[in-house]
Design a protein around this motif. Structure first.
Motif, PDB file in Angstrom:
ATOM      1  N   GLY A 115      -6.784   4.540  -4.797  1.00  0.00           N
ATOM      2  CA  GLY A 115      -6.968   5.840  -4.145  1.00  0.00           C
ATOM      3  C   GLY A 115      -7.222   5.701  -2.648  1.00  0.00           C
ATOM      4  O   GLY A 115      -6.772   6.540  -1.862  1.00  0.00           O
ATOM      5  N   GLN A 117      -5.981   3.376  -0.700  1.00  0.00           N
ATOM      6  CA  GLN A 117      -4.688   3.102  -0.060  1.00  0.00           C
ATOM      7  C   GLN A 117      -3.835   4.367  -0.010  1.00  0.00           C
ATOM      8  O   GLN A 117      -3.117   4.613   0.966  1.00  0.00           O
ATOM      9  N   ILE A 118      -3.912   5.171  -1.078  1.00  0.00           N
ATOM     10  CA  ILE A 118      -3.165   6.432  -1.078  1.00  0.00           C
ATOM     11  C   ILE A 118      -3.679   7.334   0.036  1.00  0.00           C
ATOM     12  O   ILE A 118      -2.903   7.933   0.793  1.00  0.00           O
ATOM     13  N   ASP A 120      -5.213   6.501   2.814  1.00  0.00           N
ATOM     14  CA  ASP A 120      -4.807   5.989   4.133  1.00  0.00           C
ATOM     15  C   ASP A 120      -3.348   6.325   4.417  1.00  0.00           C
ATOM     16  O   ASP A 120      -2.996   6.766   5.513  1.00  0.00           O
ATOM     17  N   GLN A 166      -0.676   7.885  -9.422  1.00  0.00           N
ATOM     18  CA  GLN A 166       0.045   7.942  -8.150  1.00  0.00           C
ATOM     19  C   GLN A 166       0.012   6.608  -7.406  1.00  0.00           C
ATOM     20  O   GLN A 166      -0.814   5.729  -7.693  1.00  0.00           O
ATOM     21  N   THR A 167       0.926   6.493  -6.444  1.00  0.00           N
ATOM     22  CA  THR A 167       0.955   5.353  -5.527  1.00  0.00           C
ATOM     23  C   THR A 167       1.030   5.934  -4.109  1.00  0.00           C
ATOM     24  O   THR A 167       1.304   7.127  -3.946  1.00  0.00           O
ATOM     25  N   PRO A 168       0.834   5.095  -3.082  1.00  0.00           N
ATOM     26  CA  PRO A 168       1.007   5.614  -1.713  1.00  0.00           C
ATOM     27  C   PRO A 168       2.404   6.205  -1.524  1.00  0.00           C
ATOM     28  O   PRO A 168       2.556   7.286  -0.941  1.00  0.00           O
ATOM     29  N   GLU A 169       3.417   5.514  -2.049  1.00  0.00           N
ATOM     30  CA  GLU A 169       4.788   5.987  -1.877  1.00  0.00           C
ATOM     31  C   GLU A 169       5.022   7.313  -2.610  1.00  0.00           C
ATOM     32  O   GLU A 169       5.602   8.249  -2.053  1.00  0.00           O
ATOM     33  N   ARG A 172       3.297  10.145  -0.699  1.00  0.00           N
ATOM     34  CA  ARG A 172       4.029  10.529   0.528  1.00  0.00           C
ATOM     35  C   ARG A 172       5.225  11.401   0.174  1.00  0.00           C
ATOM     36  O   ARG A 172       5.510  12.411   0.807  1.00  0.00           O
TER      37      ARG A 172
ATOM     38  N   ARG B 328     -18.916  -2.144  -2.594  1.00  0.00           N
ATOM     39  CA  ARG B 328     -17.971  -1.056  -2.292  1.00  0.00           C
ATOM     40  C   ARG B 328     -18.033   0.021  -3.378  1.00  0.00           C
ATOM     41  O   ARG B 328     -18.049   1.217  -3.084  1.00  0.00           O
ATOM     42  N   ARG B 422      -9.313  -5.514  -0.759  1.00  0.00           N
ATOM     43  CA  ARG B 422      -9.272  -4.290  -1.565  1.00  0.00           C
ATOM     44  C   ARG B 422      -7.911  -4.119  -2.248  1.00  0.00           C
ATOM     45  O   ARG B 422      -7.809  -3.480  -3.288  1.00  0.00           O
ATOM     46  N   ASP B 423      -6.854  -4.682  -1.653  1.00  0.00           N
ATOM     47  CA  ASP B 423      -5.536  -4.555  -2.288  1.00  0.00           C
ATOM     48  C   ASP B 423      -5.478  -5.303  -3.620  1.00  0.00           C
ATOM     49  O   ASP B 423      -4.743  -4.931  -4.525  1.00  0.00           O
ATOM     50  N   SER B 426      -6.440  -3.050  -6.428  1.00  0.00           N
ATOM     51  CA  SER B 426      -5.627  -1.853  -6.669  1.00  0.00           C
ATOM     52  C   SER B 426      -4.505  -2.171  -7.652  1.00  0.00           C
ATOM     53  O   SER B 426      -4.240  -3.328  -7.964  1.00  0.00           O
ATOM     54  N   PHE B 428      -1.387  -1.550  -7.135  1.00  0.00           N
ATOM     55  CA  PHE B 428      -0.088  -1.766  -6.493  1.00  0.00           C
ATOM     56  C   PHE B 428      -0.259  -2.656  -5.277  1.00  0.00           C
ATOM     57  O   PHE B 428       0.134  -2.321  -4.164  1.00  0.00           O
ATOM     58  N   GLU B 431       2.912  -3.292  -3.106  1.00  0.00           N
ATOM     59  CA  GLU B 431       3.442  -2.200  -2.296  1.00  0.00           C
ATOM     60  C   GLU B 431       2.667  -2.035  -0.993  1.00  0.00           C
ATOM     61  O   GLU B 431       3.248  -1.948   0.077  1.00  0.00           O
ATOM     62  N   THR B 432       1.326  -2.041  -1.106  1.00  0.00           N
ATOM     63  CA  THR B 432       0.543  -1.809   0.105  1.00  0.00           C
ATOM     64  C   THR B 432       0.593  -3.018   1.021  1.00  0.00           C
ATOM     65  O   THR B 432       0.546  -2.875   2.221  1.00  0.00           O
TER      66      THR B 432
END
Lengths: 247, 435
Positions: A115, A117-118, A120, A166-169, A172, B328, B422-423, B426, B428, B431-432
């Motif tokens: 979440g 990363q999403i 951001d 969901q993902t960041p992509e 978006r 965190r 932090r990645d 997650s 994904f 992707e990030t």
């Protein structure tokens, strides 16, 4: 000193002069009828206040000065009493809201699952921080708290409909589609995405006829049931128990 | 090994699981007919005999709650269902009401008859529009079929049900704050006594019960208190929905007898994702002290979890693997409590704010070792000194994480920041990483 809060309050209820402009007579009359229908659901009129504030948002898109006055008049309260309630609840917006509130869950579970990363990605993509709205008035971005869908993390809500996993992509793309007016559908919800005003009318308790659309349960909700079915597990036989009790 | 017991979840996979037709095809409203032929007091006894304890977190015996209402004085009495599910990690009532809302509606009708209520309320959090639609539709269908309204099933019993949407406030899950909110006020907890049983909604005798508790009533009535009590453990009878989320291969809902340990549930959920190791978890939401991999075999019932130092709460099993920074996680939970503190009492309002400031600076590597003692000291001044359980709950992740992971806090100070990527935690990471 440095401040470590992630979320800031939206500020005081700002009642601009414009938001105090009285409703047109026909709008006011319709609001009165709706208010009476809401009040009739409760033994005491004041219980209608929260749904009536949702009703105000269904017309004005946020809690306006005239909306506060309307609630006060209908319920025999002071404007201060109405404002005191309106500013307590996060769903009541203190300034004009976009057509779509996009809420990214950044409570712990969703944040850790992605979440953050999403948030951001979409915050940068839209150039918005918490509770800010795009210049075209389409999207208000929010950090939201746990929305009771942790098994679908990370979760994004659009006008309080579920967009699971969901993902960041994907997020978006979601906001781009919303801004472009392309068709988007919640993962667990009706077959179309309602606007903020439409959703607010539903929350005021006026059915929109969409209840029978969408799924009963999403995939994660069914994981345990599937395991039970695969193993032929069922609850203990009740009939036997009842027979015993009858002996 | 424990086996799952799909009861409330049994037909969630039906394509129209939420409709009255589906519910009636699955024994729906048969319990109501049976109830209306019984004495109300016999229903209260049945609830007591079943051993059902409240499913909203506190675990208070449901039948006993009903029996606390004073004798009827001829005035109104109310049932209010707490459907404000907002405790971080808790995600059982929302899918239940979305998939099979009639369990709740039938339970409301039976309970209302048992306690002498003619107008019941379901207070749903406002942030789940589709669940609100489903509940309104279920009530509409139930009225049309004669399961609600006047002279239900020809019994002479009348019941109206109002589904009410809140507007975003975790505190409204606290039963007296919920009542204030339902009365059209700021949702702030009331001083107790008087308890809601004596002076609740509109200062009238009121029962406030959780969604899953009330939804469990029709199956109990249909199959018997002894059937229900035959599942679970000595202190914790019956079944419940366990919600697994986080770093598990297949997160989801698992309906099982109380007492099932996390180890078995994890197996059913495919284990920790990617073969990683379990690091910490919550047994019942963020307000229940953290457990670690040392607690995998604790029976998840009220007493055993309490004995092991936490609370069963809402069976919200949030699972975090070794990639997760506990500081965190706790910092973010405290952000939540700070945001949701209603401001009525000083220990909670000020205490959660300061906890957040201190946790924030530790997570960012700006703290000192004294900060750990300060966190514990502030927690000590909140716990038991707040107006309601929100403040108490806020201290749980702080004190338990320091208990189990003190060195990880110190590592933040040594490294001048968070030692975790932090990645990596997650879903994904790739992707990030490429963005």
């Amino acid at each position: 000193m440095e401040h470590y809060g992630e979320q800031t309050a939206s500020g005081f209820l700002h009642v601009s002069a414009e938001s105090k402009e009285p409703y047109a007579a026909d709008v006011r009359a319709r609001l009165h009828d709706d208010a009476q229908a809401i009040i009739a659901r409760y033994p005491q009129a004041r219980s209608a206040l929260l749904p009536m504030l949702h009703l105000v948002q269904s017309v004005d898109g946020y809690i306006t000065g005239r909306g506060v006055t309307f609630c006060a008049e209908e319920l025999g309260l002071t404007e201060a009493e109405v404002s005191g309630v309106a500013t307590f609840y996060t769903q009541f917006k203190r300034h004009p809201n976009g057509d779509y509130t996009v809420g990214v869950c950044t409570n712990t579970l969703c944040a850790i699952m992605g979440g953050d990363q999403i948030w951001d990605a979409v915050s940068e993509h839209l150039g918005l921080d918490h509770d800010e709205t795009t210049a075209d008035g389409k999207i208000t971005l929010e950090r939201i708290e746990c929305n009771a869908a942790c098994d679908f993390a990370p979760v994004v809500m659009v006008n309080w409909e579920f967009y699971d996993n969901q993902t960041p992509e994907s997020t978006r793309r979601l906001v781009d589609d919303l801004r472009a007016g392309a068709e988007v559908r919640p993962t667990r919800g009706p077959n179309r995405q309602c606007t903020f005003k439409e959703m607010s009318r539903t929350l005021a308790g006026f059915a929109d006829g969409l209840a029978d659309e969408g799924v009963g349960a999403g995939p994660a909700s069914l994981v345990g049931l599937k395991v039970a079915q695969d193993h032929d597990w069922t609850a203990p036989s009740a009939t036997r128990q009842i027979d015993k009790a009858g002996e | 090994m424990t086996t799952l017991t799909p009861i409330l979840t049994r037909f969630w996979d039906h394509p129209q699981s939420w409709t009255l037709a589906t519910y009636e095809a699955n024994e729906g409203y048969q319990a109501l007919t049976r109830a209306l032929a019984m004495e109300p007091s016999a229903l209260v006894s049945m609830a007591k005999d079943s051993g059902l304890r409240g499913r909203g977190g506190a675990g208070f015996p449901t039948g006993m709650k009903w029996s606390f209402l004073p004798p009827s004085d001829g005035g109104p009495r109310y049932l209010v269902v707490n459907a404000d599910e907002s405790e971080p990690g808790t995600c059982k009532d929302i899918p239940l009401m979305m998939a099979a809302p009639h369990f709740l509606i039938e339970g409301v009708a039976i309970t209302s008859y048992a306690i002498g209520c003619n107008h019941a309320f379901i207070y749903l959090r406002g942030e789940v529009v589709h669940v609100y639609r489903r509940l309104m539709r279920a009530v509409e269908e139930a009225y049309a079929a004669g399961h609600l309204g006047k002279d239900i099933h020809g019994s002479g019993f009348d019941l109206d049900v109002t589904v009410h949407a809140g507007a975003g406030a975790y505190i409204c899950g606290e039963e007296t704050a919920l009542l204030d909110s339902l009365e059209g006020r700021r949702g702030q907890p009331r001083s107790k006594p008087p308890f809601p049983a004596v002076a609740g909604l509109y200062a009238r005798p009121t029962v406030v019960n959780n969604v899953e508790s009330i939804s469990s009533i029709p199956p109990i009535l249909l199959h018997g208190a002894s059937w229900f009590a035959g599942m679970g453990t000595e202190s914790s009878k019956g079944f419940g929905i366990f919600s697994l989320s986080g770093h598990v291969t297949n997160p989801g809902q698992f309906e099982a007898p109380l007492g099932i340990p996390l180890r078995e549930l994890l197996d059913m959920a495919g284990g920790i994702r990617g073969g990683k190791r379990l690091k910490f978890w919550t047994p019942g939401g963020s307000s229940t002290p953290l457990f670690t991999d040392a607690h995998l075999d604790v029976p998840l019932d009220f007493d055993a979890v309490a004995k092991a130092g936490s609370m069963l709460g809402t069976r919200a099993l949030q699972i975090f693997d070794e990639t997760t920074c506990v500081v965190r996680a706790v910092d973010r939970w405290i952000e939540f409590y700070k945001h949701e503190s209603c401001g009525k009492c000083t220990p909670c309002r000020e205490g959660t704010w300061w906890l957040k400031q201190i946790l924030g600076r530790i997570e960012h590597g700006h703290g000192t070792e004294d900060d750990l003692d300060k966190l514990l000291d502030i927690s000590d001044n909140i716990l038991g000194r707040s107006f309601c359980a929100l403040g108490d709950g806020a201290t749980s992740p702080v004190t338990s994480s320091i208990q189990y992971f003190r060195d990880e806090y110190l590592e933040h100070l040594r490294q001048g920041g968070c030692p975790f990527d932090r990645d990596a935690s997650s879903l994904f990471a790739k992707e990030t990483a490429s963005v």
